[in-house]
Design an enzyme around this catalytic site. Structure first.
Site, PDB file in Angstrom:
ATOM      1  CB  SER A  56      -3.725   2.288   1.867  1.00  0.00           C
ATOM      2  OG  SER A  56      -3.642   1.805   0.983  1.00  0.00           O
ATOM      3  CE  LYS A  96      -3.785  -1.417  -0.696  1.00  0.00           C
ATOM      4  NZ  LYS A  96      -3.455  -1.809  -1.836  1.00  0.00           N
ATOM      5  CG  HIS A 131       4.286  -6.474  -1.543  1.00  0.00           C
ATOM      6  ND1 HIS A 131       4.949  -5.205  -2.098  1.00  0.00           N
ATOM      7  CD2 HIS A 131       2.923  -6.069  -2.115  1.00  0.00           C
ATOM      8  CE1 HIS A 131       3.570  -4.494  -2.266  1.00  0.00           C
ATOM      9  NE2 HIS A 131       2.184  -5.254  -3.086  1.00  0.00           N
TER      10      HIS A 131
HETATM   11  S1  PPS Z   1      -0.397  -3.136  -3.334  1.00  0.00           S
HETATM   12  O1  PPS Z   1      -2.045  -3.381  -3.390  1.00  0.00           O
HETATM   13  O2  PPS Z   1       0.277  -2.822  -2.168  1.00  0.00           O
HETATM   14  O3  PPS Z   1      -0.004  -3.360  -4.722  1.00  0.00           O
HETATM   15  O4  PPS Z   1      -1.037  -1.300  -3.404  1.00  0.00           O
HETATM   16  P1  PPS Z   1      -0.037   0.270  -3.429  1.00  0.00           P
HETATM   17  O5  PPS Z   1      -0.354  -0.091  -5.063  1.00  0.00           O
HETATM   18  O6  PPS Z   1       1.086   0.159  -3.331  1.00  0.00           O
HETATM   19  O7  PPS Z   1      -0.791   1.469  -2.661  1.00  0.00           O
HETATM   20  C1  PPS Z   1      -2.100   1.523  -3.371  1.00  0.00           C
HETATM   21  C2  PPS Z   1      -2.396   2.994  -2.956  1.00  0.00           C
HETATM   22  O8  PPS Z   1      -1.233   4.247  -3.413  1.00  0.00           O
HETATM   23  C3  PPS Z   1      -2.243   4.883  -4.427  1.00  0.00           C
HETATM   24  N1  PPS Z   1      -2.878   5.277  -5.421  1.00  0.00           N
HETATM   25  C4  PPS Z   1      -2.244   6.493  -5.728  1.00  0.00           C
HETATM   26  N2  PPS Z   1      -1.544   7.352  -5.134  1.00  0.00           N
HETATM   27  C5  PPS Z   1      -0.912   7.889  -6.150  1.00  0.00           C
HETATM   28  N3  PPS Z   1      -1.744   8.558  -7.594  1.00  0.00           N
HETATM   29  C6  PPS Z   1      -2.098   7.149  -7.807  1.00  0.00           C
HETATM   30  N4  PPS Z   1      -1.474   7.777  -9.078  1.00  0.00           N
HETATM   31  C7  PPS Z   1      -1.631   6.504  -6.921  1.00  0.00           C
HETATM   32  N5  PPS Z   1      -2.037   5.151  -7.701  1.00  0.00           N
HETATM   33  C8  PPS Z   1      -2.827   4.421  -6.431  1.00  0.00           C
HETATM   34  C9  PPS Z   1      -4.121   3.976  -3.832  1.00  0.00           C
HETATM   35  O9  PPS Z   1      -5.204   4.981  -4.138  1.00  0.00           O
HETATM   36  C10 PPS Z   1      -3.691   3.823  -2.918  1.00  0.00           C
HETATM   37  O10 PPS Z   1      -4.079   4.706  -1.716  1.00  0.00           O
HETATM   38  P2  PPS Z   1      -5.102   5.029  -0.635  1.00  0.00           P
HETATM   39  O11 PPS Z   1      -4.168   5.442   0.827  1.00  0.00           O
HETATM   40  O12 PPS Z   1      -5.909   3.950  -0.232  1.00  0.00           O
HETATM   41  O13 PPS Z   1      -5.820   5.621  -1.113  1.00  0.00           O
END
Ligand code: PPS
Length: 329
Positions: A173, A67, A142
């Site tokens: 998240s 996340k 991860h």
């Molecule tokens: S995972 O399942 O571990 O692979 O998730 P991961 O992709 O690491 O994290 C998901 C969170 O990243 C946010 N997200 C973004 N934030 C900003 N800009 C962009 N482009 C973007 N893409 C994904 C996503 O909304 C999740 O955060 P939260 O706080 O839940 O919204």
């Protein structure tokens, strides 16, 4: 269908000392492997294959604690590699274009599967092994540092893009993600908080993960990025990533990559928003979605004063002397 509790027993044959401290509903869907809690469909096979995974020198690894913005970084890395050519994404999805080494690639991860079915599903590592040698690979993991492929440990032999996010927003998240993914434990926020600070959540300790990679931040094959910096100046991040990946891209392509990796673009694009491709595994509603808020500071809506005080104390103890700092608002 067998009882969920079989999922734990089928991996370990015994109850785990670590998970015995977790709420019963968590222990039912997890198993303990080398002192780390894992979800039953991230198998020992997948972890062992990740440990033994053979690097190729032109691989690019996207590594993070859960996340932290992994999917965002995958999108940028892929767009950099393709020099902004979005047409390549048509009919594909960023999460399937980037093999996730340790996970089994079952189509439908929504419910309990029997052990054989999970074990026989191909893993991301197997998928990556089959990629033709002339295809540059972008790969995701991860795993905790001690489960990294040998070639990535201590002196990484291929490029690593590491993304870290402040632990309070990471935890929020992650908590929401548990309610989105059907197979994940359905913690209350208070339960999740206690499990997170005790390193008992799936994939283990946030601190261990972050500090390992922070200590490698000056290695020539490591680019250590922070989610909050990327939010503040996405263009700067794209340029940094492109340079690190050895790509010299003109301004218009940089602009295209910035746009195609923005939260709003990714949320509305079926090749970038994981909801559609993962829909069988997710409990989707209007509020429950992978691309949830994508902001800095949402933790303030969840942490109680007491939780915040306890977390700050732990954070200061664990990061003391490291020089690592995060932005929380
Ligand atoms: S995972 O399942 O571990 O692979 O998730 P991961 O992709 O690491 O994290 C998901 C969170 O990243 C946010 N997200 C973004 N934030 C900003 N800009 C962009 N482009 C973007 N893409 C994904 C996503 O909304 C999740 O955060 P939260 O706080 O839940 O919204």
């Amino acid at each position: 269908m067998a009882e969920r509790k079989d999922a734990v027993e089928c991996w370990t044959g015994e109850m785990s000392a670590l998970l015995a401290k977790s709420p019963a509903h968590v222990a039912k869907v997890c198993y303990e492997y080398e002192n780390v809690a894992m979800l039953y469909y991230i198998t020992k096979k997948g972890i062992d294959q990740t440990k033994r995974f053979k690097l190729r020198p032109d691989d690019v690894y996207v590594i993070s604690y859960l996340k932290a913005g992994t999917t965002w970084l995958q999108q940028i890395a892929m767009l950099v590699q393709l020099e902004g050519d979005l047409s390549f994404f048509e009919g594909k999805h960023i999460i399937t274009m980037v093999p996730y080494l340790e996970i089994c690639t079952l189509e439908d991860k929504m419910g309990y599967k029997d052990k054989e079915e999970i074990i026989s599903a191909p893993t991301g590592a197997e998928q990556a092994d089959y990629m033709p040698p002339d295809t540059p690979r972008i790969l995701k993991t991860h795993v905790v540092p001690r489960w990294l492929p040998d070639g990535l440990k201590d002196d990484p032999q291929a490029k690593v893009l590491y993304i870290a996010r402040n632990p309070k927003d990471t935890a929020i998240s992650y908590y929401h993600f548990c309610h989105l993914v059907k197979a994940l434990p359905k913690y209350t926020w208070d339960e999740f908080f206690e499990e997170f600070i005790s390193d008992r959540v799936i994939y283990g300790s946030w601190f261990e993960h972050i500090l390992y990679w922070w200590n490698l931040r000056n290695h020539h094959n490591v680019l250590f990025l922070k989610y909050e910096d990327m939010k503040q100046d996405p263009r700067k991040a794209v340029i940094q990533i492109a340079e690190f990946m050895g790509k010299s891209l003109p301004d218009d392509i940089i602009d295209r990559i910035v746009e195609a990796s923005s939260f709003s673009f990714m949320k509305s694009n079926t090749s970038a928003n994981p909801d559609e491709v993962l829909k069988k595994s997710l409990d989707l509603t209007k509020e429950k979605t992978f691309m949830r808020k994508g902001m800095v500071g949402d933790w303030k809506n969840y942490f109680t004063e007491d939780q915040n005080r306890r977390f700050d104390q732990l954070y200061q103890e664990k990061l003391a002397g490291s020089g690592l700092e995060f932005t929380f608002a």
